[in-house]
Motif scaffolding. Structure first.
Motif, PDB file in Angstrom:
ATOM      1  N   THR A  28     -91.398  48.850  -3.877  1.00 19.59           N
ATOM      2  CA  THR A  28     -91.627  50.102  -4.615  1.00 19.59           C
ATOM      3  C   THR A  28     -90.409  51.011  -4.546  1.00 19.59           C
ATOM      4  O   THR A  28     -89.969  51.570  -5.556  1.00 19.59           O
ATOM      5  N   VAL A  29     -89.840  51.147  -3.350  1.00 16.70           N
ATOM      6  CA  VAL A  29     -88.642  51.989  -3.192  1.00 16.70           C
ATOM      7  C   VAL A  29     -87.479  51.418  -3.987  1.00 16.70           C
ATOM      8  O   VAL A  29     -86.786  52.140  -4.723  1.00 16.70           O
ATOM      9  N   PHE A  30     -87.261  50.122  -3.861  1.00 10.37           N
ATOM     10  CA  PHE A  30     -86.151  49.491  -4.579  1.00 10.37           C
ATOM     11  C   PHE A  30     -86.342  49.575  -6.098  1.00 10.37           C
ATOM     12  O   PHE A  30     -85.383  49.788  -6.839  1.00 10.37           O
ATOM     13  N   LEU A  31     -87.582  49.404  -6.547  1.00 11.07           N
ATOM     14  CA  LEU A  31     -87.847  49.425  -7.986  1.00 11.07           C
ATOM     15  C   LEU A  31     -87.557  50.792  -8.585  1.00 11.07           C
ATOM     16  O   LEU A  31     -86.927  50.900  -9.645  1.00 11.07           O
ATOM     17  N   PHE A  32     -88.004  51.846  -7.904  1.00  8.63           N
ATOM     18  CA  PHE A  32     -87.831  53.186  -8.467  1.00  8.63           C
ATOM     19  C   PHE A  32     -86.447  53.770  -8.220  1.00  8.63           C
ATOM     20  O   PHE A  32     -86.154  54.882  -8.653  1.00  8.63           O
ATOM     21  N   THR A  33     -85.603  53.015  -7.539  1.00 11.27           N
ATOM     22  CA  THR A  33     -84.198  53.431  -7.406  1.00 11.27           C
ATOM     23  C   THR A  33     -83.277  52.465  -8.147  1.00 11.27           C
ATOM     24  O   THR A  33     -82.058  52.536  -8.014  1.00 11.27           O
ATOM     25  N   SER A  34     -83.867  51.558  -8.929  1.00  8.53           N
ATOM     26  CA  SER A  34     -83.078  50.593  -9.692  1.00  8.53           C
ATOM     27  C   SER A  34     -82.636  51.197 -11.019  1.00  8.53           C
ATOM     28  O   SER A  34     -83.421  51.844 -11.712  1.00  8.53           O
ATOM     29  N   ASP A  35     -81.365  50.987 -11.382  1.00  6.72           N
ATOM     30  CA  ASP A  35     -80.870  51.520 -12.653  1.00  6.72           C
ATOM     31  C   ASP A  35     -81.032  50.526 -13.799  1.00  6.72           C
ATOM     32  O   ASP A  35     -80.906  50.879 -14.963  1.00  6.72           O
ATOM     33  N   ALA A  36     -81.294  49.252 -13.464  1.00  5.30           N
ATOM     34  CA  ALA A  36     -81.601  48.220 -14.475  1.00  5.30           C
ATOM     35  C   ALA A  36     -80.500  47.994 -15.493  1.00  5.30           C
ATOM     36  O   ALA A  36     -80.765  47.613 -16.618  1.00  5.30           O
ATOM     37  N   HIS A  37     -79.260  48.183 -15.119  1.00  6.60           N
ATOM     38  CA  HIS A  37     -78.216  47.930 -16.121  1.00  6.60           C
ATOM     39  C   HIS A  37     -76.870  47.576 -15.493  1.00  6.60           C
ATOM     40  O   HIS A  37     -75.842  48.134 -15.813  1.00  6.60           O
ATOM     41  N   ARG A  38     -76.847  46.623 -14.586  1.00  6.45           N
ATOM     42  CA  ARG A  38     -75.566  46.167 -14.066  1.00  6.45           C
ATOM     43  C   ARG A  38     -74.899  45.251 -15.094  1.00  6.45           C
ATOM     44  O   ARG A  38     -75.572  44.558 -15.860  1.00  6.45           O
ATOM     45  N   TYR A  39     -73.556  45.216 -15.080  1.00  6.60           N
ATOM     46  CA  TYR A  39     -72.890  44.419 -16.113  1.00  6.60           C
ATOM     47  C   TYR A  39     -71.548  43.887 -15.634  1.00  6.60           C
ATOM     48  O   TYR A  39     -70.547  43.998 -16.328  1.00  6.60           O
ATOM     49  N   THR A  40     -71.478  43.305 -14.438  1.00  6.99           N
ATOM     50  CA  THR A  40     -70.268  42.619 -14.009  1.00  6.99           C
ATOM     51  C   THR A  40     -70.204  41.272 -14.730  1.00  6.99           C
ATOM     52  O   THR A  40     -71.202  40.792 -15.268  1.00  6.99           O
ATOM     53  N   ILE A  41     -69.051  40.625 -14.705  1.00  2.00           N
ATOM     54  CA  ILE A  41     -68.900  39.357 -15.408  1.00  2.00           C
ATOM     55  C   ILE A  41     -69.802  38.286 -14.805  1.00  2.00           C
ATOM     56  O   ILE A  41     -70.386  37.463 -15.521  1.00  2.00           O
ATOM     57  N   ASP A  42     -69.963  38.275 -13.458  1.00  9.24           N
ATOM     58  CA  ASP A  42     -70.840  37.297 -12.824  1.00  9.24           C
ATOM     59  C   ASP A  42     -72.278  37.467 -13.298  1.00  9.24           C
ATOM     60  O   ASP A  42     -72.977  36.487 -13.594  1.00  9.24           O
ATOM     61  N   GLU A  43     -72.730  38.714 -13.352  1.00  2.71           N
ATOM     62  CA  GLU A  43     -74.091  38.981 -13.808  1.00  2.71           C
ATOM     63  C   GLU A  43     -74.240  38.646 -15.290  1.00  2.71           C
ATOM     64  O   GLU A  43     -75.261  38.089 -15.713  1.00  2.71           O
ATOM     65  N   PHE A  44     -73.234  38.975 -16.069  1.00  2.00           N
ATOM     66  CA  PHE A  44     -73.282  38.696 -17.505  1.00  2.00           C
ATOM     67  C   PHE A  44     -73.435  37.208 -17.781  1.00  2.00           C
ATOM     68  O   PHE A  44     -74.278  36.789 -18.582  1.00  2.00           O
ATOM     69  N   LEU A  45     -72.634  36.386 -17.091  1.00  2.69           N
ATOM     70  CA  LEU A  45     -72.687  34.946 -17.309  1.00  2.69           C
ATOM     71  C   LEU A  45     -74.041  34.379 -16.878  1.00  2.69           C
ATOM     72  O   LEU A  45     -74.617  33.525 -17.559  1.00  2.69           O
ATOM     73  N   GLY A  46     -74.540  34.852 -15.749  1.00  2.00           N
ATOM     74  CA  GLY A  46     -75.845  34.391 -15.288  1.00  2.00           C
ATOM     75  C   GLY A  46     -76.955  34.782 -16.247  1.00  2.00           C
ATOM     76  O   GLY A  46     -77.857  33.979 -16.545  1.00  2.00           O
ATOM     77  N   GLN A  47     -76.901  36.017 -16.746  1.00  2.00           N
ATOM     78  CA  GLN A  47     -77.900  36.488 -17.703  1.00  2.00           C
ATOM     79  C   GLN A  47     -77.883  35.651 -18.978  1.00  2.00           C
ATOM     80  O   GLN A  47     -78.935  35.273 -19.510  1.00  2.00           O
ATOM     81  N   GLU A  48     -76.681  35.379 -19.477  1.00  2.00           N
ATOM     82  CA  GLU A  48     -76.561  34.633 -20.724  1.00  2.00           C
ATOM     83  C   GLU A  48     -77.163  33.236 -20.598  1.00  2.00           C
ATOM     84  O   GLU A  48     -77.915  32.787 -21.462  1.00  2.00           O
ATOM     85  N   MET A  49     -76.811  32.541 -19.516  1.00  2.00           N
ATOM     86  CA  MET A  49     -77.359  31.196 -19.342  1.00  2.00           C
ATOM     87  C   MET A  49     -78.876  31.245 -19.180  1.00  2.00           C
ATOM     88  O   MET A  49     -79.601  30.445 -19.785  1.00  2.00           O
ATOM     89  N   SER A  50     -79.369  32.201 -18.389  1.00  2.00           N
ATOM     90  CA  SER A  50     -80.813  32.311 -18.163  1.00  2.00           C
ATOM     91  C   SER A  50     -81.550  32.596 -19.462  1.00  2.00           C
ATOM     92  O   SER A  50     -82.588  31.984 -19.744  1.00  2.00           O
ATOM     93  N   TYR A  51     -81.010  33.518 -20.247  1.00  2.00           N
ATOM     94  CA  TYR A  51     -81.670  33.884 -21.505  1.00  2.00           C
ATOM     95  C   TYR A  51     -81.739  32.702 -22.455  1.00  2.00           C
ATOM     96  O   TYR A  51     -82.787  32.445 -23.076  1.00  2.00           O
ATOM     97  N   HIS A  52     -80.649  31.952 -22.568  1.00  2.00           N
ATOM     98  CA  HIS A  52     -80.640  30.815 -23.494  1.00  2.00           C
ATOM     99  C   HIS A  52     -81.458  29.644 -22.944  1.00  2.00           C
ATOM    100  O   HIS A  52     -81.909  28.797 -23.724  1.00  2.00           O
TER     101      HIS A  52
END
Length: 255
Positions: A28-52
């Motif tokens: 609960t604490v972590f969720l309500f302090t999460s900004d939900a928008h990180r965008y480093t290259i490592d995260e971007f590549l992981g997101q792209e593969m996961s989404y596809h």
């Protein structure tokens, strides 16, 4: 929640209930302090593969028989070097097993829309930064959902497993709770809960593996050694430098 935690501490037969309460509180604490928008290259590549992986289609920019790693981010491969990808969905220089851990979070929102492009709308009343609002509103809703819950869920799970390890180490419940909350709120765990970096699943599976190792030591049941091997192996497949933690554990098993 704190009252329930205190009451559970007084009952010596409620380790599972206490660990669940710790998970809920930390999540609960972590969720309500999460900004939900990180965008480093490592995260971007992981997101792209996961989404596809979820939609089972390659990126529209992927060209069969031509595209190589970083085809959708050419600034990171300006000379277009490397081998041609054999699979458009997996054409990313990132661990497949890392992306697999993100698939359930993306799939939940993709097939049961909780956040969509109609609800994902920020205005100047939310942030006094028009460009930031434009950028956030243009993000894929499934990725935003994953970023919102992935980090807090894995971080809270890691904290819960740490508590169970403390119990396995024969610490008292009170001491275990104190150590657990110190880990959650006074270390980088809280900061990493805002990310979807591969250090989160790696750390989680390392701790799960160590917990099964301690259970094997205490109960001498080979099934726990099997679970330990599977967890440590999966952490290595996500992030190879996990071997630095795996080697000492295996030496202790062999000795």
């Amino acid at each position: 929640m704190c009252l329930m935690l205190a009451l559970t501490l007084q009952n010596n037969n409620n380790t599972k209930k206490l660990s669940f309460l710790i998970f809920v509180l930390v999540f609960t604490v972590f969720l309500f302090t999460s900004d939900a928008h990180r965008y480093t290259i490592d995260e971007f590549l992981g997101q792209e593969m996961s989404y596809h992986m979820v939609i089972m289609e390659p990126d529209p920019n992927y060209i069969e028989g031509e595209s190589k790693f970083y085809f959708n981010a050419p600034i990171f491969n300006p000379w277009n070097t490397g081998e041609i990808c054999a699979n458009g969905i997996l054409c990313y220089p990132i661990s497949v097993f890392y992306s697999i851990t993100q698939v359930p979070f993306i799939a939940i929102n993709h097939y049961f829309p909780i956040i969509d492009q109609n609800t994902l709308v920020l205005t100047i009343d939310d942030f006094a930064h028009p460009h930031y609002n434009f950028w956030r509103n243009s993000q894929n809703a499934d990725i935003v959902f994953m970023e919102l819950f992935y980090g807090p869920f894995l971080s809270a799970s890691l904290v819960m497993i740490f508590f169970l390890i403390c119990i396995e180490q024969k610490f008292s419940r009170s001491t275990s709770v104190i150590l657990t909350f110190l880990l959650a709120f006074s270390t980088l765990i809280w900061a990493y809960s805002n990310t979807s970096l591969n250090v989160l699943p790696t750390g989680l599976f390392l701790l799960v593996g160590y917990m099964f190792y301690k259970k094997f030591q205490r109960l001498n049941q080979k099934k726990f050694l099997l679970f330990c091997s599977m967890s440590l192996g999966f952490s290595f497949l996500i992030r190879p430098d996990a071997i630095l933690f795996i080697i000492p554990i295996w030496f202790s098993i062999l000795i």
